[in-house]
Every structure is written in structure tokens, then in C-alpha cells.
Design an enzyme around this catalytic site. Structure first.
Site, PDB file in Angstrom:
ATOM      1  CE  LYS A 118      -4.187  -2.010   1.599  1.00 17.80           C
ATOM      2  NZ  LYS A 118      -3.513  -3.448   1.695  1.00 17.80           N
TER       3      LYS A 118
HETATM    4  C1  LIG Z   1      -4.043  -4.714   0.747  1.00 14.75           C
HETATM    5  C2  LIG Z   1      -3.212  -5.844   0.738  1.00 14.75           C
HETATM    6  C3  LIG Z   1      -3.621  -6.850  -0.361  1.00 14.75           C
HETATM    7  C4  LIG Z   1      -5.049  -6.896  -0.971  1.00 14.75           C
HETATM    8  O1  LIG Z   1      -5.104  -5.686  -1.967  1.00 14.75           O
HETATM    9  P1  LIG Z   1      -6.297  -5.227  -2.725  1.00 14.75           P
HETATM   10  O2  LIG Z   1      -5.741  -4.209  -3.557  1.00 14.75           O
HETATM   11  O3  LIG Z   1      -7.126  -4.922  -1.538  1.00 14.75           O
HETATM   12  O4  LIG Z   1      -6.907  -6.426  -3.542  1.00 14.75           O
HETATM   13  C5  LIG Z   1      -2.657  -8.032  -0.499  1.00 14.75           C
HETATM   14  N1  LIG Z   1      -1.912  -8.145   0.228  1.00 14.75           N
HETATM   15  C6  LIG Z   1      -1.552  -7.126   1.372  1.00 14.75           C
HETATM   16  C7  LIG Z   1      -0.316  -7.532   2.076  1.00 14.75           C
HETATM   17  C8  LIG Z   1      -2.294  -6.026   1.416  1.00 14.75           C
HETATM   18  O5  LIG Z   1      -1.796  -5.069   2.559  1.00 14.75           O
END
Ligand SMILES: *Cc1c(COP(=O)(O)O)cnc(C)c1O
Length: 504
Positions: A118
Site C-alpha cells: 500500500k
Molecule cells: C491490501 C493488501 C492486499 C490486497 O490488495 P487489494 O488491492 O485490496 O486487493 C494484499 N496483500 C497485502 C499485504 C495487502 O496489504
């Protein structure tokens, strides 16, 4: 490039307006009116570019109301923290030229300040917002409100810290986050940040924030203080667009390391929750990235696996808490954008599906739309045992350490290869550092973590695998605690007003 809504015909907006607004007034998500195309020559040229230059190039396709200089500046500021020169490197898991199995590239999206993917978007969004404020002539200060169950809070704090004309306030449940997650937040530096614990659980914190957003009176009070509320959630276009870059970047890295030739098709696999990350891959494909299949990998909260298999999205199901908490989601909000584009912008249809989801908790897409999704996607889910098994198996075979979410992606791929015997080269999204989910990773490797403290676990994984502890986690035990505020859930609004009035 102009932006419209997934749910009705609206007056098209510039990207700066869409980014500041977040959500369209009809409740829909902002989408580009047309998806821009790129050529193979452009992709080839990426090989020689830095990650920042690749980001500037990609953003320029969508954010046409920003200048080249502005986008270059955003990319520099967003990625200068990333602690490897490549920013988002691709590790090759299978390198033996005599091995007939095609290569798997693990695209490491977690070298940023919170060790999870993120960061790639949340390090960029605040700068896009700051410039957008200038563009639309907004003189108010933006106050970002976040309720977090742990990870998003820190990523947003790290992104917005000391960004001019913004403030950020994060509420977390006092007893609902891990020791490391709490420390990450309460040690956050920055003149414009506030972190407050709420006496209650995550739902209490989230409901409190929602109430504040819907409270006219608070808005009026804030207005007098020259402050406007905003959120940084994953449906904002400004969070999605930076994610498109790394699929092109990953492809360029595979060419550079001679794993594939220019124009050769690959398979992309993404561990999916809210559908943001995988949707960015979808945009890359529509723009011209050569991809044969997009694998949507889920955990036992397999609402998407069922959706892609049957055409019915049904959120009325049991919810499981898993070792991949960032994928424990029953409503994948960004799916709405996919439905819009693959129905050729049929906002009436999308509106109907979203209304049904709201009222009945489910909807079924029509045959034509389903057939179009089948051409692009393959969906698979992975159990908890399989997730642990793949962490161990990949570590034993390749000496490469996966976090739990990344293991879901690799396990889903393995199932795909087993079923289809398709050995197309692969780019797998690696979404978190294994040190972010240390206890589950240690358990998968056969270690007992009972009674072992969080920091001791970091050391334990480090000793066992000789991999590097990410800088932000290694420094955490020595960092100064800066935020000790605690409030009752009824006090949240008042705390917001207090912080909004503070001069920074
Ligand atoms: C947020 C997240 C995901 C999922 O991603 P999306 O964009 O919500 O589908 C997968 N792995 C990790 C470590 C995350 O923080």
C-alpha cells in the site's frame, strides 16, 4: 483525459477534481472516459528508465491536467524512501536454464516505509492531492480521517506526514492492533499528524469515523476553521493509478533480465482483497501490456473465486479471520470499475448490480459480461494449510521467503499450472515483507512462537533465514513514542475538532 462515474452520466471531471472528491456524488467510482494505449516501443524504452521515470511516464497517460514537472516531482517524493535502488525489484524464483519450468518473477512491492504494497500508492496520493488543491484553487486545509485495524493507518501516516496543506488523523482500537502495529503508528513523526487510540474495537473506530463524515454540524464547524474532511481509501483514483506503473515496470524488468522477449505474453498473479491491486493490472493489460491471463488469488474468503466461476457475487457468507488479514474482505469495492469497463461503460447495468449488492447482498452478471471476464481472468483460492505449505516449500526449494499474502498468490499459480499445464512466464505480486507477518511465517517454517515477543520474533526469523529485517521495523524498538492520546468512542468528533483547530 476526463473522468466519469461508474453509476450515471455526470459532467466529466479533470483528474485533480476526481482525486480531491474521492467518490462521485452518485456513489459511483471515478473512471477514465477512455483507457489510453501504449506501444511496445514505449514498453521497451522503460528498460533503461528508473522507477521514478517509469511512474512519471505512466501517470502522464492518465493525469493529463498535471504537468510533466509536477508528476516528476510526485514520483521523486513518493519513492525516495524505498530502500532499494530499483524501488520495486523483481526476484526470479526459477533460474536454472536447464529447468523446463518457465520463470516466476516475484515483484517485491514492499520496500517502502511500512513494508507492504500500500506504500506504493499511499506515498504518492498525498502529493497528488496537494497539487490538486492548487489546481482547483482550494485554499482550505484537507484533514484526512482514517480508522484502521493496523496497517493502512501507518501507511497513510507515513504518506501524509509533513505534506503541506494537509493534516492526518488516525484512530485505532486500543486493544485491536499488534504491538508492532501500535508502535509503528505512535512513533510517527510529522507536525501535521495525530494518532489516537479509541476505547473499543475496530468497528467502533470505523463507525465513529463514518459518523463524523456524515455529520453536517461537524462539517460546518470545520468549515469555520477553514478545514475540509477527506479520506485516503483505496477507491480513490489517486491510489489506483500509481499501481498501474509497476506492472509495466515488472514486465520491463523481466525483459531486462532476459526472462522474456519484448512482446512475449506473461501471466500475472495477484493476491486480492479489495480488488485494487489486480484492477491496476487490468488497466495495464487494456493499455497494451502483453498478458495472457490475470490470476485472481484469494484466501478462504473466496467470494471472488466464486464470482469468476459462476458470475454471481454473493456477500452473504461466513467470514473467516485468516493469516492473510489484508485479504479478509467480503466486498471488493474496486470490482465495480471492472464491471463498468467490461460492459463498455453501461452505467445503468453497474448501477443495478450495485443496488442489488446493497439491498440483497448479491447480484448475477449477464452471460455476455461473464464471457468477457472469462477471457481475461482465472480465479483460485487457497486454504490456510496450503498457504503455510507454500511458504515452506518455496523457502526450501529456492531459498526465497514469502509473506502469507504472497504465498497465496504463488499457491494459486501452482494450482493454475497444475490444472492447465500452461507454463507461460509469470509475474507474481509480492505484497508484503515476510517480516510483516512474522509469527505466521515462522510457524509455516516449523518454528514454535509460543510466548515469543514480537521483536524477538523478528530476530528469530532473521537468525533462521539470514534475510534482512526491513529498516523501519529494525529501528522501531528504539523510536520515541510521540502519541499517547486515548479517547472514548463518543469523544472522537470532539478530538477531530480539537486537532483541526491546532496551528501547525
Ligand atoms: C491490501 C493488501 C492486499 C490486497 O490488495 P487489494 O488491492 O485490496 O486487493 C494484499 N496483500 C497485502 C499485504 C495487502 O496489504
Amino acid at each position: 483525459m476526463k473522468y466519469t462515474s461508474t453509476r450515471s452520466k455526470i459532467k466529466p471531471l479533470d483528474s485533480a477534481e476526481a482525486i480531491l472528491q474521492g467518490l462521485a456524488e452518485d456513489g459511483g467510482l471515478f473512471v477514465p472516459e477512455k483507457i489510453p494505449k501504449v506501444t511496445l516501443e514505449e514498453i521497451d524504452a522503460l528498460r533503461e528508465k528508473s522507477y521514478e521515470e517509469r511512474a512519471e511516464w505512466l501517470l502522464g497517460k492518465y493525469l493529463t491536467d498535471y504537468t510533466e514537472y509536477e508528476l516528476g516531482e510526485c514520483a521523486e517524493l513518493a519513492y525516495n524512501w524505498f530502500d532499494v535502488p530499483a524501488r520495486i525489484p523483481v526476484a526470479i524464483l526459477i533460474q536454472d536454464p536447464n529447468n523446463p519450468v518457465a520463470p516466476v518473477g516475484s515483484m517485491e512491492l514492499w520496500h517502502g516505509p511500512t513494508s507492504a504494497f500500500k506504500d506504493v500508492a499511499l506515498q504518492m496520493l498525498p502529493h497528488l492531492m496537494r497539487i490538486a488543491l492548487k489546481k482547483v484553487g482550494e485554499t482550505k486545509e484537507i484533514l484526512i480521517l482514517v480508522a484502521t485495524s493496523g496497517d493502512t493507518g501507518k501507511a497513510a501516516l507515513a504518506g501524509f506526514a509533513d505534506v503541506p496543506q494537509t493534516k492526518i488523523m488516525v484512530f485505532y482500537p486500543e486493544d485491536g492492533v499488534s504491538k508492532i502495529q501500535r508502535l509503528q503508528m505512535v512513533t510517527q513523526v510529522g507536525k501535521n499528524v495525530n494518532v489516537t487510540a479509541v476505547k473499543g474495537n475496530f468497528d467502533d473506530a470505523q463507525n465513529g469515523v463514518k459518523k463524523i463524515f456524515n455529520d453536517e454540524k461537524i462539517r460546518e464547524e470545520l468549515d469555520k476553521l477553514n478545514v475540509k474532511l477527506s479520506s485516503a481509501n483505496s477507491i480513490n483514483w489517486g491510489r489506483l493509478v500509481p499501481q498501474i506503473t509497476y506492472y509495466f515496470s515488472g514486465y520491463a524488468e523481466l525483459i531486462k533480465s532476459k526472462q522474456i522477449a519484448l512482446g512475449e505474453k506473461i501471466i500475472i498473479s495477484v493476491p486480492t482483497g479489495n480488488f485494487g491491486n489486480i484492477l491496476a493490472a487490468y488497466y495495464a493489460i487494456k493499455m497494451g501490456l502483453p498478458v495472457k491471463k490475470l490470476i485472481c488469488a484469494s484466501n478462504v474468503n473466496n467470494v471472488l473465486t466464486e464470482f469468476f466461476a459462476t458470475g454471481t457475487y454473493n456477500r452473504n457468507r461466513k467470514f473467516f479471520k485468516t493469516i492473510t488479514p489484508s485479504m479478509d474482505i467480503l466486498i471488493s469495492s474496486n470490482l465495480e470499475r471492472l464491471l463498468y469497463h467490461e460492459s463498455d461503460g453501461n452505467y445503468k447495468l453497474v448501477n443495478r448490480y450495485m443496488t442489488e449488492l446493497n439491498t440483497l447482498g448479491k447480484y448475477k452478471i449477464d452471460k455476455k459480461l461473464k464471457a468477457r471476464l472469462d477471457k481475461i481472468f482465472y480465479a483460485e483460492y487457497v486454504t490456510e494449510d496450503e498457504t503455510r505449505e507454500f511458504i515452506k516449500r518455496v523457502y526450501d526449494s529456492f531459498g526465497y521467503l514469502l509473506d502469507t499474502h504472497t504465498a497465496v498468490s504463488i499457491a494459486a499459480l501452482s494450482k493454475y499450472r497444475g490444472k492447465t499445464r500452461d507454463f507461460t512466464p509469470i509475474l507474481s505480486a509480492s505484497t508484503a515483507s515476510p517480516y510483516k507477518f512474522t509469527s505466521a511465517v515462522l510457524t509455516a517454517l516449523g518454528q514454535s512462537v509460543e510466548g515469543v515477543d514480537d521483536f524477538a520474533q523478528l530476530k528469530m526469523l532473521n537468525d533462521l533465514t539470514n534475510t534482512k529485517i526491513p529498516r523501519n521495523l529494525a529501528e522501531l524498538s528504539k523510536a520515541k513514542i510521540l502519541h499517547e492520546d486515548v479517547c472514548e468512542k463518543e469523544e472522537m468528533a470532539q478530538r477531530v475538532l480539537q486537532f483541526a483547530a491546532e496551528k501547525i
